[in-house]
Design a protein around this motif. Structure first.
Motif, PDB file in Angstrom:
ATOM      1  N   ALA A  76      76.093   9.083  -7.604  1.00  0.00           N
ATOM      2  CA  ALA A  76      76.325   7.758  -7.037  1.00  0.00           C
ATOM      3  C   ALA A  76      76.526   6.709  -8.124  1.00  0.00           C
ATOM      4  CB  ALA A  76      75.157   7.356  -6.139  1.00  0.00           C
TER       5      ALA A  76
ATOM      6  N   GLU B 187      72.238  13.581  -6.482  1.00  0.00           N
ATOM      7  CA  GLU B 187      72.950  12.596  -5.665  1.00  0.00           C
ATOM      8  C   GLU B 187      72.915  11.220  -6.319  1.00  0.00           C
ATOM      9  OE1 GLU B 187      70.961  13.000  -1.893  1.00  0.00           O
ATOM     10  OE2 GLU B 187      72.396  14.504  -1.186  1.00  0.00           O
ATOM     11  N   GLN B 188      71.754  10.849  -6.850  1.00  0.00           N
ATOM     12  CA  GLN B 188      71.639   9.542  -7.519  1.00  0.00           C
ATOM     13  C   GLN B 188      72.530   9.492  -8.750  1.00  0.00           C
ATOM     14  OE1 GLN B 188      67.442   9.285  -8.198  1.00  0.00           O
ATOM     15  NE2 GLN B 188      66.984   8.726  -6.075  1.00  0.00           N
TER      16      GLN B 188
END
Length: 71
Positions: free
Chosen positions: A69, A65-66
């Motif tokens: 993002a 997810e990081q």
């Protein structure tokens, strides 16, 4: 399917093996679970191995997810 084994445990990036092994030890330490020195998990409680696997999965999802993002 490609060449090689049909195991679902085959890594897409074989070099990731060491990083995953390190992550396993880190998660086990955080949970207070002792990983067997001989590497045999057969004597460990299913609850403990499941907890380690679950936390590793959560951590890998967070990393993904990081990464997404940042794009």
């Amino acid at each position: 399917m490609g060449t090689g084994s049909n195991s679902s445990n085959d890594l897409v990036v074989p070099q990731a093996s060491q990083a995953l092994e390190q992550l396993k030890f880190e998660v086990a330490q955080e949970l207070g679970i002792q990983i067997p020195q001989d590497g045999y998990y057969g004597h460990m409680a299913t609850r403990d191995t499941g907890a380690i696997g679950g936390h590793i999965t959560r951590r890998l999802v967070q990393i993904a997810e990081q990464s997404l993002a940042r794009r």
